[in-house]
Design an enzyme around this catalytic site. Sequence first.
Site, mmCIF file in Angstrom:
data_model
loop_
_atom_site.group_PDB
_atom_site.id
_atom_site.type_symbol
_atom_site.label_atom_id
_atom_site.label_comp_id
_atom_site.label_asym_id
_atom_site.label_seq_id
_atom_site.Cartn_x
_atom_site.Cartn_y
_atom_site.Cartn_z
ATOM 1 N N ASP A 502 0.854 -1.182 0.000
ATOM 2 C CA ASP A 502 0.000 0.000 0.000
ATOM 3 C C ASP A 502 0.884 1.223 0.000
ATOM 4 O O ASP A 502 2.051 1.126 0.349
ATOM 5 C CB ASP A 502 -0.793 0.036 1.318
ATOM 6 C CG ASP A 502 -2.065 -0.747 1.186
ATOM 7 O OD1 ASP A 502 -2.319 -1.208 0.087
ATOM 8 O OD2 ASP A 502 -2.781 -0.903 2.191
ATOM 9 N N ASP A 823 -4.387 -2.718 4.998
ATOM 10 C CA ASP A 823 -4.889 -2.249 6.294
ATOM 11 C C ASP A 823 -6.407 -2.254 6.344
ATOM 12 O O ASP A 823 -6.974 -2.348 7.400
ATOM 13 C CB ASP A 823 -4.352 -0.845 6.602
ATOM 14 C CG ASP A 823 -4.561 0.099 5.423
ATOM 15 O OD1 ASP A 823 -5.261 -0.300 4.472
ATOM 16 O OD2 ASP A 823 -4.034 1.221 5.451
ATOM 17 N N ASP A 827 -9.064 -5.443 2.160
ATOM 18 C CA ASP A 827 -7.804 -6.083 1.749
ATOM 19 C C ASP A 827 -7.761 -7.544 2.179
ATOM 20 O O ASP A 827 -6.829 -8.264 1.815
ATOM 21 C CB ASP A 827 -6.599 -5.363 2.383
ATOM 22 C CG ASP A 827 -6.397 -3.984 1.785
ATOM 23 O OD1 ASP A 827 -6.784 -3.807 0.614
ATOM 24 O OD2 ASP A 827 -5.879 -3.099 2.469
#
Length: 1246
Positions: A502, A823, A827
């Site tokens: 990310d 997070d 996901d």
Amino acid sequence: MGEKTNSDFYTKSQSPQAGQEGEFGCSLQELRSLMELRGTEALLKIQEDYGSTEGLCRRLKTSPTEGLPGVVTDAAKRREIYGQNFIPPKKPKTFLQLVWEALQDVTLIILEFAALISLGLSFYQPPGLESDLCGNVSGGAEDEGEAEAGWIEGVAILLSVVCVVLVTAFNDWSKEKQFRGLQSRIEQEQKFTVIRGSQVIQIPVADILVGDIAQVKYGDLLPADGVLIQGNDLKIDESSLTGESDHVRKAADRDPMLLSGTHVMEGSGRMVVTAVGVNSQTGIIFTLLGAGGEEEEEQKERKACSHTSTLPIATIATDGAAGPNSPGNGSLVNGKRQNGSMENSQIKVKKHEGAAAMEMEPLKSAEGGDSDDKEKRKANVSKKEKSVLQGKLTKLAVQIGKAGLVMSAITVIILVLYFAIENFVLESRPWLPECTPVYIQYFVKFFIIGVTVLVVAVPEGLPLAVTISLAYSVKKMMKDNNLVRHLDACETMGNATAICSDKTGTLTTNRMTVVQAYLADVHYKEVPKPDSLPTKTLDILVNAIAINCAYTTKILPPDKEGGLPRQVGNKTECGLLGFVLDLGRDYQPIRSQIPEEKLYKVYTFNSVRKSMSTVIRLADRSFRMYSKGASEIILKKCSRILDKSGEPRAFRPRDRDDMVKKVIEPMACDGLRTICVAYRDFPAEPEPDWDNENDILTNLTAICVVGIEDPVRPEVPEAIRKCQRAGITVRMVTGDNINTARAIAIKCGIIHPGEDFLCIDGKEFNRRIRNQKGEVEQERIDKLWPKLRVLARSSPTDKHTLVKGIIDSTLVDQRQVVAVTGDGTNDGPALKKADVGFAMGIAGTDVAKEASDIILTDDNFSSIVKAVMWGRNVYDSISKFLQFQLTVNVVAVIVAFTGACITQDSPLKAVQMLWVNLIMDTFASLALATEPPTESLLLRKPYGRNNPLISLTMMKNILGHAVYQLSIIFTLLFVGEQIFDMDNGRNAPLHSPPSEHYTVIFNTFVMMQLFNEINARKIHGERNVFDGIFRNPIFCSIVLGTFAIQVVIVQFGGKPFSCSPLDLEKWMWCVFLGLGELVWGQVIATIPNSRLNFLKGAGQLTYKEEVPEEELNDEEEEIDHGERELRRGQILWFRGLSRIQTQIRVVNAFRSSLYDSLEKPESRTSIHSFMTHPEFRIEDSQPHLPLIDHAHTLEGSGLKRVSSQPSSPSKNNNTADSGINLTIDTSKSAASSSPSSPLHSVETSL
């Protein structure tokens, strides 16, 4: 009816408190039975019994807005009556149970058995002993004391078995303890937001009480049961309890029941807690399965009775929202959650599943137990395929075990035959009945020797070394901010070849600040002064931000003087609130004026909307909606914009394009995240249809566009450079716009200007990987992923597709090992699919943590690099241990075997063997598995999944050292007595005293192992084996400790250890011969690996099982003739055929149905069968063709690779096609391991 079922279990524990329940208006039973209802039933029940949820709060003596008073006495009383929010874990195995388990080891049982026979026989004095008739078997036993000492060997074997068992049990016990420690640490870290005394505070989950007002938000894992008081767009994933994968909408007026163990997938809200711990829904299921363990039996019986009379808990939900969820349809057994959660939730799920199984068969209650067992077994399937290392080790251990078994059997047979022939044939003695015990004693001795060979051959230290290494690493990784939830993830990380990270919070600091703004027709490059803005615009902007940000998001004063203000909650919203403060306004008064309850409707942010909107009712009963979100998405929905005087003017598509070019793109190219804030007014009559989002979220009026900066973490560029040097590709997958993502990627060093890499957004990504039918095609992904570095504006599904595509790809020889960071709740799928999932400890939601393997406690990318380092270190530690262990195994087995065959007695006695086994297994695994990692580990490429465990260098070391040790030992065995001038120990009769000769052999053997242990510290052929030895105190203390014990054994071991004390000179010789190992190690290091091609054949062993024999033979013929005679002509053939094949492929591309078979994962179950489909390989075949001459040197590896290839998916797969397929592959594998390739020098195969 439902009430009675559960109250049965609790009558015992609750009866004394019955009187006290009067203090609160609800008893425990009432609340439990309430929580078993769903949907409209539950609403009716609440209205009948309490009037409303407020009434329920009053009965529980709590306030819906201010929460519990937070008084200690009140809390204690609630705990006493309603219980704690804690489910007691299953009792750990006691030390004695572990000892019992360790005793189950087959080799140990055989040894104990043999030792007992030996003991029994040594006490039996046969009458025929005096006569000479039994031959020379009893020679040397004339000395009384000696004959009586026969029992010593048996006892010594038993003692050493006890030692081994205790060590094993102790290791298991400490492992269990560490794991529980880790477990409790994870549990303690889980906090939840509640309101107490009107203050919003975070408390550990275990402290939640019945009556608490808890704030639930997107991504939470609910810690207790409760009733929703107020909710915004709340959706819950209840699959962990019901097995239904569809999200359930919750609302205070529709279905207000929230259950523990379920996940919040969208929205937010407040609930009053009504059941905690064992009384919550998860707790009840746990109790049904006897989480405590002891009551299990009792409860099973009770359940059997209660089933006949009452409804099972789970089936009470019959109508209302949960109708389809009722487990009548067996959905509960799906246990959706088991897959990725950590061991304890695997237990949870096993319990869910078990419970389901029992609930489902109320009639067959007698079989409840069995089905429970089956369920458990089913649920026990591990999270992913066996970790790479475990797979390789298991295979190796099995092979060595088999070899050892064969050797030991041969040893015993030879000894018995030798004895029989010598006594009964050559000396033609009759078998006398009175001599039988003597003969049996001999046979027992032979048997013990055989078993000892087996014990030494079986590397039981391997699992131990893995455990120690992993446990040690996990403990140390805590300090490096990696909280490992699945042990094997640590080692898999060492093989990682790709990391999909990310952006926000991982690569950046996640401290958002607004640095640019487009407001009132002006693009400000820094935050504007409040007086330069129209008051009207400013008021609307401040309201829009204050109201349309989650109320849980706040900016608090700094912890210490001069620090930065603390940002709590969603960081992007914190940036916006900070902007309000920078404009000299305050958001708190506005929030106090319009508290959360007064918000009319909230459309919470989710990955599909990419925006958040809040509707409020104005004083004149009309409505106003504030929206904020990704600028290009909100601007598309705007038809007006506020001008410099604060009045709305028309905003046409042309204006929008201008704005994108002149404002948004420049902001994005500076690496800023652009957010647009807008609003819209609605009339009071007729009230709009709020559920029709498309009509609501249009015709907005844009207020401003802000550029939010999230600076790159200072340590990230260096960490990414390390990854790239270590052969790991870092890809950024972000929801941000493509220009922002590209700017940040350049700052981080993920891409460098001028390189040929792809940065694309989700839309383009999907266009490129899907066919006309919209199905994802592996072949299309394969064209994309090798160059892809940045995927922007991606949805969670894109992330999952990318990860799956890379893992399933067959472009490269080695299957890619992918790590993913995440997070958000969404996901979860990608984290589960990845080989290693990293969740963020600070910003991560509970759902993400649950799906992950490792939690980054500091959310920092550089911690991932540490994880890679530790993972590689685990792999190397195991390899070091293997190198050491296998050398000892080879030597000990050969010595015992040849010694037994030539001298009818193993030079190394059973007890000595067990001692050697103990040092080389247990101590060595401790010493070598605890080496700390060094930066140099990041200088090599990953090993890859199908690389053999024992590299060429290791093979060279093992064989080299074995040659040295064997030559020394055999020299000592056959001519040692002349060199050292001592009595010959060969052919000694039964029970003869220990000889100096054999003691020297034993002592030299141990000395050589000790010094070879130092050699084993390096496995890549490094010269300096002492490098960093003092950084590992465990290693030093073990080597010195072993040496000290060895001195004691030799000098004072006497009869039990078959040792005779040595003088100083002989000791010096033993140590000198041991030191020779270090010198010899240097000699071995000078032999170049390229000379050792013949070892590769030896190495192929490991892959044998993969290939059915017949297959091998056919292909061998095909290649042999094909290669030898037609090699030159073939090259031309290839070119022609590959062109034809390319054309065939173009045709096939239109028959997209053919690729359906590609999508089926079953075709690639084994790691080794990840070979290419011919279609994907064509581009590669040309450059490698000239290398085809190499193929014959690698016949072995070529064959094995080819044979495991899945058949081509094209239905019209003609012979030419498959022929090419074979040959191309051979050339490819030849190329990949040709001496010119870097891989060749580092690793080859065993």
